[in-house]
Design a protein around this motif. Structure first.
Motif, PDB file in Angstrom:
ATOM      1  N   ARG A  45      21.849  47.411  82.857  1.00  0.00           N
ATOM      2  CA  ARG A  45      21.370  46.373  83.165  1.00  0.00           C
ATOM      3  C   ARG A  45      22.562  46.488  84.697  1.00  0.00           C
ATOM      4  O   ARG A  45      23.775  46.420  84.347  1.00  0.00           O
ATOM      5  CB  ARG A  45      22.457  45.635  81.968  1.00  0.00           C
ATOM      6  CG  ARG A  45      22.294  43.903  83.172  1.00  0.00           C
ATOM      7  CD  ARG A  45      22.591  42.784  81.855  1.00  0.00           C
ATOM      8  NE  ARG A  45      21.509  42.643  80.977  1.00  0.00           N
ATOM      9  CZ  ARG A  45      20.116  41.331  80.938  1.00  0.00           C
ATOM     10  NH1 ARG A  45      20.818  40.673  82.135  1.00  0.00           N
ATOM     11  NH2 ARG A  45      19.811  41.161  80.417  1.00  0.00           N
ATOM     12  N   SER A  47      23.798  43.897  86.982  1.00  0.00           N
ATOM     13  CA  SER A  47      23.776  42.750  87.420  1.00  0.00           C
ATOM     14  C   SER A  47      25.155  42.189  88.038  1.00  0.00           C
ATOM     15  O   SER A  47      26.662  43.048  88.047  1.00  0.00           O
ATOM     16  CB  SER A  47      23.851  41.974  85.674  1.00  0.00           C
ATOM     17  OG  SER A  47      24.603  40.563  85.959  1.00  0.00           O
ATOM     18  N   LEU A  50      28.346  41.136  86.806  1.00  0.00           N
ATOM     19  CA  LEU A  50      29.001  42.546  85.915  1.00  0.00           C
ATOM     20  C   LEU A  50      30.272  43.431  87.013  1.00  0.00           C
ATOM     21  O   LEU A  50      29.043  43.676  88.328  1.00  0.00           O
ATOM     22  CB  LEU A  50      27.974  43.557  85.032  1.00  0.00           C
ATOM     23  CG  LEU A  50      27.748  42.924  83.970  1.00  0.00           C
ATOM     24  CD1 LEU A  50      26.921  43.492  83.265  1.00  0.00           C
ATOM     25  CD2 LEU A  50      29.079  42.011  83.661  1.00  0.00           C
ATOM     26  N   THR A  52      30.825  46.881  86.521  1.00  0.00           N
ATOM     27  CA  THR A  52      29.692  48.256  86.572  1.00  0.00           C
ATOM     28  C   THR A  52      28.986  47.661  85.263  1.00  0.00           C
ATOM     29  O   THR A  52      28.667  47.034  84.886  1.00  0.00           O
ATOM     30  CB  THR A  52      30.602  48.968  85.778  1.00  0.00           C
ATOM     31  OG1 THR A  52      31.282  48.470  84.691  1.00  0.00           O
ATOM     32  CG2 THR A  52      32.112  48.950  86.161  1.00  0.00           C
ATOM     33  N   LEU A  54      25.714  47.733  82.771  1.00  0.00           N
ATOM     34  CA  LEU A  54      26.326  47.583  81.207  1.00  0.00           C
ATOM     35  C   LEU A  54      24.606  49.271  80.751  1.00  0.00           C
ATOM     36  O   LEU A  54      23.979  48.531  80.854  1.00  0.00           O
ATOM     37  CB  LEU A  54      26.123  46.714  81.122  1.00  0.00           C
ATOM     38  CG  LEU A  54      26.205  45.556  79.332  1.00  0.00           C
ATOM     39  CD1 LEU A  54      28.085  45.967  79.735  1.00  0.00           C
ATOM     40  CD2 LEU A  54      26.216  44.308  79.141  1.00  0.00           C
ATOM     41  N   THR A  56      23.433  50.846  78.002  1.00  0.00           N
ATOM     42  CA  THR A  56      23.363  51.334  75.938  1.00  0.00           C
ATOM     43  C   THR A  56      22.490  52.185  76.028  1.00  0.00           C
ATOM     44  O   THR A  56      21.466  52.271  76.656  1.00  0.00           O
ATOM     45  CB  THR A  56      22.642  49.634  76.037  1.00  0.00           C
ATOM     46  OG1 THR A  56      23.122  49.010  76.431  1.00  0.00           O
ATOM     47  CG2 THR A  56      22.590  50.101  74.447  1.00  0.00           C
ATOM     48  N   ARG A  70      14.250  50.239  66.878  1.00  0.00           N
ATOM     49  CA  ARG A  70      15.329  50.008  68.294  1.00  0.00           C
ATOM     50  C   ARG A  70      16.321  49.905  67.536  1.00  0.00           C
ATOM     51  O   ARG A  70      17.426  49.231  67.157  1.00  0.00           O
ATOM     52  CB  ARG A  70      15.035  48.605  69.424  1.00  0.00           C
ATOM     53  CG  ARG A  70      16.139  48.707  70.895  1.00  0.00           C
ATOM     54  CD  ARG A  70      16.122  47.570  71.579  1.00  0.00           C
ATOM     55  NE  ARG A  70      16.714  47.786  72.928  1.00  0.00           N
ATOM     56  CZ  ARG A  70      17.551  47.102  72.937  1.00  0.00           C
ATOM     57  NH1 ARG A  70      18.783  47.196  72.059  1.00  0.00           N
ATOM     58  NH2 ARG A  70      18.512  47.780  74.122  1.00  0.00           N
ATOM     59  N   VAL A  76      27.713  49.971  70.467  1.00  0.00           N
ATOM     60  CA  VAL A  76      27.790  49.582  69.159  1.00  0.00           C
ATOM     61  C   VAL A  76      26.582  49.174  67.990  1.00  0.00           C
ATOM     62  O   VAL A  76      25.673  49.226  68.867  1.00  0.00           O
ATOM     63  CB  VAL A  76      28.231  47.635  69.373  1.00  0.00           C
ATOM     64  CG1 VAL A  76      29.460  47.509  68.651  1.00  0.00           C
ATOM     65  CG2 VAL A  76      28.451  46.736  70.148  1.00  0.00           C
ATOM     66  N   GLU A  78      23.685  48.658  66.269  1.00  0.00           N
ATOM     67  CA  GLU A  78      22.991  47.484  66.317  1.00  0.00           C
ATOM     68  C   GLU A  78      21.202  48.037  65.934  1.00  0.00           C
ATOM     69  O   GLU A  78      21.026  49.240  66.508  1.00  0.00           O
ATOM     70  CB  GLU A  78      22.404  46.587  67.665  1.00  0.00           C
ATOM     71  CG  GLU A  78      22.088  45.747  67.432  1.00  0.00           C
ATOM     72  CD  GLU A  78      21.906  44.984  69.259  1.00  0.00           C
ATOM     73  OE1 GLU A  78      22.731  43.910  69.410  1.00  0.00           O
ATOM     74  OE2 GLU A  78      20.995  45.804  69.860  1.00  0.00           O
ATOM     75  N   TYR A  80      16.739  47.255  66.243  1.00  0.00           N
ATOM     76  CA  TYR A  80      15.619  45.569  66.360  1.00  0.00           C
ATOM     77  C   TYR A  80      14.652  46.216  65.197  1.00  0.00           C
ATOM     78  O   TYR A  80      14.216  47.660  66.015  1.00  0.00           O
ATOM     79  CB  TYR A  80      15.422  45.534  67.132  1.00  0.00           C
ATOM     80  CG  TYR A  80      16.657  44.442  68.013  1.00  0.00           C
ATOM     81  CD1 TYR A  80      17.914  44.245  68.188  1.00  0.00           C
ATOM     82  CD2 TYR A  80      16.722  43.439  68.359  1.00  0.00           C
ATOM     83  CE1 TYR A  80      18.466  44.436  69.278  1.00  0.00           C
ATOM     84  CE2 TYR A  80      16.625  42.471  69.455  1.00  0.00           C
ATOM     85  CZ  TYR A  80      18.342  42.837  68.724  1.00  0.00           C
ATOM     86  OH  TYR A  80      19.687  41.855  69.648  1.00  0.00           O
ATOM     87  N   ARG A  91      23.215  43.782  63.060  1.00  0.00           N
ATOM     88  CA  ARG A  91      24.356  43.915  63.834  1.00  0.00           C
ATOM     89  C   ARG A  91      25.508  44.061  63.093  1.00  0.00           C
ATOM     90  O   ARG A  91      25.711  43.866  62.030  1.00  0.00           O
ATOM     91  CB  ARG A  91      24.983  43.522  65.517  1.00  0.00           C
ATOM     92  CG  ARG A  91      24.103  41.847  65.217  1.00  0.00           C
ATOM     93  CD  ARG A  91      24.334  40.930  66.271  1.00  0.00           C
ATOM     94  NE  ARG A  91      23.720  41.221  67.912  1.00  0.00           N
ATOM     95  CZ  ARG A  91      24.630  41.691  68.871  1.00  0.00           C
ATOM     96  NH1 ARG A  91      26.031  41.302  68.151  1.00  0.00           N
ATOM     97  NH2 ARG A  91      25.198  42.269  69.349  1.00  0.00           N
TER      98      ARG A  91
END
Lengths: 189, 770
Positions: A45, A47, A50, A52, A54, A56, A70, A76, A78, A80, A91
């Motif tokens: 991401r 943004s 931010l 730096t 993000l 994942t 997913r 972390v 997680e 879906y 989560r």
């Protein structure tokens, strides 16, 4: 003579257009013919909020006819799971939660854009997006423009890139200016 | 000259009454007919009936196609209905909250959210919330979180929304509410018009049907409407339709009988003059005295004055050959006068009722019967052309048979006391299940429709409109605080499975005290900034990103507490308004319960609180109690009415024995009618009571005429004949009603027809041969 040459040139151009190499339907057909797949992904991401980006990463598993998982490994764990109209979210430290894609289009439709593309389901895509295709089989980009008003408020455009029947990347441009770029690895089986 | 004066006076009165009646306010507000509230709970019940959310809720079901089609129809229908200004809100599960609602929640989140506390705003608490938000930002939910990230980095809005989503929600299919088991898409709408405004409700239901017709793409999709207002409109329509149809049938039948008796169409028409005068005068009197006339008064009143339809019969059918109508009137008047006066004074008792409905009914009968009596005596002889009266006087058909019948009837004299005793025995044995207290059972709503309503209610998790916990207090704030203290106990009930869920107004409008506590938990500006900078250390958020958050927390910290007005126009505001009721200077908060499984445990829990401000309200039990109070007073007044009638008769007849001769047959007829209905398994209601009052009126008249002194056999025959004609018209009119499919009309019809027939037989049996 010149006239004839001009006419021939025009005809040729017409033929080239008529040949319009790659239609959305063609792409969908070839995607629909594919099998189950598991690919690694890295999502970033970008943004203005931010310092730096993000990042994942995890893997994306698609099981025919219509199950998409997913699984995030870092930062972390997680998970879906998209099945039918339902998205189940697991989560750490929270009980699993289920939402309906149609009632939460902002959350669900994004996942549906991947799932419907993987299964070559144009009708589902069209429920939420205006669908356009750029490029040719060796390198195509599916452009999804949200038509659902709730989604359009959040997302400007989703671009899904691929080669042949395989997805290589995905980019979500949010209305706030954030860009979420996903790259799919080569690990397809 | 005196004739002209009577007609002139009558005309003036009729014009005045018509003028008043035309300008009068007519109301269909059922609650106006309810008793003056005795207990606070009953006041609440009336408030709920009048304007409660439950009464304004329309349940909409769509069925008959596959899920996708039904869902699409649901969406299109909801969109159309939302565009209408008739609904406060329309919900079908799609789209969640509107933007307006979301904005209101976002603006007031720190005052509304029960999760706000000091710990949450410590550096550690902020850190934990920020880490959670960062995780969300990296998930597919990131798109949802991002727009409010700078304002709401701790995700208070998400917490607030999640608390509400946790309540029982209907199942979702294709994004809209579904009763999955029955393949039925579900919507609910809250009308702006109150539930009792049946005209508005009927218009709304028509609008839903129109919107549905436009929204549906598949002709196979069916629309199902349910809810209290839907039932009310439907039953009103059914009653109106039946009443019109059967009135027409009855009118034709009665007119034919009267034509056969009088042999003159004009006389049949003139015969309606007294009763029409009576109804008009009665309506005008009620309009003047009460300011408004209730639809039910009108319906019942017209029934009670039905007796006055007989007055002209007693005049016309009693006419001897060659006699002027005026002479007949003079001859019949002593008896007719008593007939009128017994009804007039009998209704006096009802006039004194503390129940507005009964008092209106009493006044209508009082004035109506009096006016009809006077019109019969003084107006009819004056307006009916003399030549119709003198020529072709009606002849009694088959005089020999009639005389034989009368003789035969007298042999049954012993039947009257026997029937009375038997009836009293039956009624005594059945007294425990004699009365119908459940208003719902009078509703002409099919069992299947009631069941479907329950299905839809269950699937939607809508409150069952029956059980509420009521918390009272001097102010709104006091009520809200009490409710907040009560919430743990309610949560316990849910945990124990006593109820499935509950709602409380504090969810939508927390007490000022609770808001102040939340404000106190918010750190002051520079302190929050310091904690936030500690909390964001090492996190990738851009410096200064959360400036809007600091501003908003400071604003929430120093803002005046949220009041009802701040939430106006939002779903939250509506819910708060519906669950907080002002009652004559004090306030009541309602906590509707869903899915009550154990009424005993609930009552015990509420009782154990020993708090007089907290009570359990069972709307059905309250309404039953109210109905029975209503009925008991009606019964007492009816009893009083009987005594008054006895006194009037004693004055008029000057003989106790004569009073017994007149009254015992009709009392026996009433008791036998009630006993017959009870033996047939019918539970008696207020409707039966009104019908029996009418029987008392007409039956007394039968007896009066049968026991009247007649000088010769000829007149005795005419006398019996007049009663027979009067009975025949009553039997036709109310017999037609008895065939109605509508419970209300059927009850009245059956009771009056049976009572009139028995009154005739018993009165004839006790008639005196002279």
């Amino acid at each position: 003579m010149i006239r004839v040459a001009f006419a021939v040139a025009l005809l040729g151009a017409g033929a080239a257009c008529a040949q319009a190499p790659y239609a959305v339907e063609d792409l969908m057909r070839s995607l629909a013919a594919g099998g189950d797949s598991t690919v690694a992904f890295t999502e970033t991401r970008h943004s203005s909020a931010l310092k730096t980006p993000l990042v994942t990463s995890g893997e994306l598993r698609f099981t025919r006819p219509a199950q998409l998982e997913r699984r995030v490994r870092t930062p972390v764990e997680e998970r879906y799971l998209v099945e039918g109209d339902r998205v189940t979210i697991e989560r750490k430290g929270a009980p699993p939660r289920t939402v309906s894609i149609t009632s939460q289009p902002a959350l669900g439709a994004f996942l549906e854009s991947i799932r419907a593309t993987l299964r070559g389901d144009l009708a589902s895509l069209k429920r939420y997006y205006r669908v356009e295709l750029e490029g040719a089989p060796p390198g195509w980009t599916l452009v999804l423009l949200p038509s659902d008003p709730v989604m359009a408020e959040l997302i400007t455009v989703i671009r899904i890139r691929g080669v042949g029947g395989r997805l290589t990347g995905l980019e979500v441009l949010e209305t706030g200016g954030d860009r979420v770029v996903t790259r799919f690895g080569e690990g397809a089986r | 000259m005196r004739r002209g004066a009577a007609v002139g006076l009558w005309l003036a009165a009729v014009i005045a009454c018509a003028w008043i009646a035309v300008r009068a306010t007519y109301t269909a507000d059922l609650t106006a007919f309810l008793p003056p509230s005795v207990t606070p709970n009953q006041a609440l019940l009336i408030a709920q009936l009048r304007d409660g959310v439950a009464a304004r809720l329309v349940l909409v079901g769509l069925e008959g196609a596959d899920e996708a089609t039904l869902a699409a129809t649901s969406r299109a229908l909801a969109e159309r209905l939302r565009a209408s200004d008739r609904f406060a809100y329309v919900a079908n599960g799609a789209g969640g909250l509107s933007k307006r609602d979301r904005d209101a929640l976002l603006d007031h989140r720190y005052l509304l959210s029960p999760a706000v506390n000091a710990e949450q705003f410590s550096a550690a608490g902020l850190r934990a919330a920020l880490e959670r938000t960062l995780e969300l930002l990296a998930s597919p939910a990131g798109t949802l979180v991002r727009p409010t990230l700078a304002r709401d980095p701790t995700g208070e809005l998400t917490t607030l929304l999640a608390a509400h989503a946790g309540r029982t929600q209907p199942a979702l299919r294709e994004g809209v509410w579904f009763d999955v088991e029955r393949q039925r898409a579900l919507l609910t709408g809250e009308t702006r018009a109150p539930g009792y405004d049946l005209d508005a409700q009927a218009a709304i239901q028509a609008e839903i049907a129109t919107a549905f017709a436009a929204a549906r793409t598949d002709p196979g999709v069916r629309l199902v409407l349910s809810g209290p207002s839907v039932f009310a409109v439907r039953s009103r329509d059914a009653i109106e339709q039946d009443a019109w149809r059967l009135s027409l049938v009855a009118s034709i039948g009665v007119a034919l009988v009267l034509y056969a008796a009088y042999r003159r169409a004009a006389l049949v028409a003139f015969g309606a003059l007294p009763v029409a005068t009576g109804i008009l005068a009665g309506i005008a009197a009620v309009a003047v005295a009460f300011g408004a006339v209730h639809g039910i008064t009108l319906g019942f009143g017209a029934t009670l004055i039905g007796e006055a339809a007989d007055y002209s019969t007693y005049l016309f059918a009693q006419r001897a050959r060659g006699e002027a109508l005026a002479a007949t009137a003079v001859r019949v008047w002593p008896t007719l006068r008593l007939a009128v006066l017994t009804t007039v004074f009998g209704s006096l008792a009802m006039l004194l009722s503390s129940f507005t409905g009964l008092a209106q009914l009493g006044l209508l009968t009082f004035v109506g019967a009096l006016a009809a009596g006077l019109a019969t005596r003084y107006v009819l002889p004056a307006v009916v052309p003399a030549r119709w009266a003198t020529r072709d006087a009606p002849t009694v058909p088959a005089p020999a048979a009639l005389a034989a019948l009368a003789r035969g009837a007298r042999k049954l004299a012993a039947l009257v006391p026997i029937a009375l005793l038997a009836a009293i025995t039956v009624l005594t044995f059945n007294h425990a299940r004699l009365w119908e207290n459940d208003l719902a059972n009078l509703n002409p709503i099919a069992e299947a429709e009631k069941r479907r309503d329950q299905e839809m209610r269950d699937a939607l998790g809508a409150p069952d409109v029956r059980h509420l916990i009521v918390v009272t207090g001097a102010t709104r704030e006091a009520v809200l605080q009490r409710l907040e203290r009560l919430e743990p106990a309610l949560a316990q009930l849910v945990a124990r499975g006593v109820v499935r869920g509950f709602d409380t107004p504090t969810r939508y409008l927390p007490s000022v005290a609770a808001q102040r506590t939340r404000q106190a938990a918010l750190p002051e500006g520079s302190e929050l900034a310091r904690r936030l900078s500690t909390a964001t250390e090492g996190l990738p958020f851009r410096d200064g990103l959360f400036a809007p958050f600091l501003v908003e927390v400071e604003r929430a910290r120093t803002a005046p507490p949220l009041v009802a007005k701040d939430l106006e126009g939002t779903v939250w505001g509506l819910a708060a308004r519906a669950l907080l009721v002002e009652l004559e200077g004090h306030w009541a908060g309602l906590a509707p319960l869903t899915g009550l499984a154990d009424a005993g445990a609930l009552a015990q829990t509420v009782g154990a609180l020993r708090d007089p401000a907290v009570s359990l309200l069972d709307l059905k039990a309250e309404s039953d109690a109210m109905v029975s109070a209503y009925r008991n007073q009606s019964l007492q007044l009816a009893g009083l009415g009987v005594l008054v009638i006895g006194a009037v008769l004693a004055l008029g007849l000057r003989s106790v024995r004569a009073v017994i001769v007149v009254m015992l047959p009709v009392l026996a007829a009433i008791a036998t009618t009630a006993a017959t209905l009870a033996a047939a398994g019918t539970r008696l209601s207020l409707l039966h009571l009104v019908a029996l009052l009418l029987v008392l009126g007409i039956g007394t008249n039968y007896s009066l005429f049968f026991s009247r002194f007649v000088p010769d056999d000829d007149e005795r025959l005419r006398n019996a004949y007049a009663v027979l004609v009067a009975t025949a018209t009553t039997l036709i009119a109310f017999g037609a009603l008895a065939t109605s499919g509508t419970a209300i009309l059927q009850a009245i019809g059956t009771t009056v027809a049976l009572g009139a027939a028995l009154s005739l037989v018993f009165a004839a049996a006790w008639s005196q041969p002279r």
